[in-house]
Design an enzyme around this catalytic site. Structure first.
Site, PDB file in Angstrom:
ATOM      1  N   HIS A   1       0.841  -1.208   0.000  1.00  0.00           N
ATOM      2  CA  HIS A   1       0.000   0.000   0.000  1.00  0.00           C
ATOM      3  C   HIS A   1       0.870   1.250   0.000  1.00  0.00           C
ATOM      4  O   HIS A   1       0.622   2.189  -0.774  1.00  0.00           O
ATOM      5  CB  HIS A   1      -0.913  -0.025   1.229  1.00  0.00           C
ATOM      6  CG  HIS A   1      -1.699   1.239   1.423  1.00  0.00           C
ATOM      7  ND1 HIS A   1      -2.971   1.405   0.930  1.00  0.00           N
ATOM      8  CD2 HIS A   1      -1.383   2.401   2.053  1.00  0.00           C
ATOM      9  CE1 HIS A   1      -3.411   2.615   1.245  1.00  0.00           C
ATOM     10  NE2 HIS A   1      -2.468   3.237   1.929  1.00  0.00           N
ATOM     11  N   GLU A   2       1.879   1.260   0.858  1.00  0.00           N
ATOM     12  CA  GLU A   2       2.750   2.433   0.939  1.00  0.00           C
ATOM     13  C   GLU A   2       3.595   2.599  -0.319  1.00  0.00           C
ATOM     14  O   GLU A   2       3.948   3.714  -0.690  1.00  0.00           O
ATOM     15  CB  GLU A   2       3.641   2.346   2.176  1.00  0.00           C
ATOM     16  CG  GLU A   2       2.885   2.378   3.495  1.00  0.00           C
ATOM     17  CD  GLU A   2       1.974   3.590   3.632  1.00  0.00           C
ATOM     18  OE1 GLU A   2       2.338   4.665   3.104  1.00  0.00           O
ATOM     19  OE2 GLU A   2       0.906   3.459   4.242  1.00  0.00           O
TER      20      GLU A   2
END
Length: 261
Positions: free
Chosen positions: A25-26
């Site tokens: 996600h990051e």
């Protein structure tokens, strides 16, 4: 002891999977930020005390103690005040937080790097960076669904027998195992085995399970000739379907009762 170890292994797998999903996600935020020239000082998985970190270029990559989230730190996340300098803190908790956020953001901007701040980007680039994480989650969902569907599949009816009931238990019975008084099931009595593929029933070629159900349901007490494939060769067995009692339900799944209840 084995159950405890399996339970702990399950927890470990969940934590690792959570950390991986957070990390990806990051990355969804990190990649477009770097492509747009924003200075990213940190890429961290988790919160709390840093367990491991390594600096590559201008970015510190690391893992923290609690794998319950993650973040990337970009310079200039908050713009300065309208006058170009930090405003005096006004009363109110929210205003204080805003002021502190502006001051912390200003401290991350090195001299000559004002053009590499997040707030200096055009709006559409800011949107791309912020949506990068959720977009990565969407991609992961498609990937995981693909793994489940392709690697494991979904239950569905086929013409190959997965199991053969050994006894005939009334559909209205709550029994889950055969007893000595239960009659043998027609399929087991005829010699059908798990793994047999039904090719035809009384000369009718079989292409789906619904055909078998319809032919058997319409022939209680009548001997049917099943042509099956077993071990690469065709065989025939004689199966005599037996009547079974079952509850009648309407279109909504509710029980239908007669006059006596």
């Amino acid at each position: 002891m084995i159950d405890v170890l399996l339970y702990l292994l399950g927890i470990l797998i969940i934590l690792v999977g959570l950390a991986v999903s957070i990390g990806l996600h990051e990355i969804g935020h990190l990649v477009p930020a770097k492509l747009f020239g924003v200075k990213v000082t940190q890429y961290m998985i988790g919160f709390g005390k840093t367990i491991w970190s390594r600096r590559t270029g201008e970015t510190e990559y690391g893992v923290k103690m609690l794998p319950l989230g993650g973040y990337i730190a970009m310079t200039g996340m908050y713009p300065p005040g309208k006058t170009g300098r930090a405003r005096e803190s006004t009363t109110g908790f929210l205003n204080t937080m805003v002021q502190e956020g502006r001051e912390a953001s200003a401290e991350t901007i090195a001299v000559g790097e004002e053009g590499r701040t997040f707030y200096a980007l055009p709006v559409w680039k800011k949107i791309v960076i912020m949506l990068g994480g959720p977009f990565m989650n969407l991609v992961l969902a498609f990937v995981f669904f693909g793994i489940v569907l392709v690697g494991f599949g979904l239950p569905q009816y086929t013409t190959t027998l997965a199991q053969v009931s050994q006894c005939l238990i009334p559909a209205t019975s709550s029994a889950t195992a055969c007893s000595a008084s239960d009659p043998a099931a027609p399929g087991a009595e005829a010699g059908l085995r798990p793994g047999d593929t039904i090719l035809s029933v009384d000369g009718t070629a079989i292409t789906d399970w619904q055909q078998i159900r319809d032919l058997v349901s319409a022939s209680p007490g009548k001997t049917l000739t099943f042509t099956i494939e077993r071990g690469g060769s065709e065989q025939t067995v004689a199966v005599t379907p037996a009547e079974n009692q079952r509850e009648v339900t309407d279109a909504n799944g509710n029980l239908v009762k007669d006059a006596s209840g």
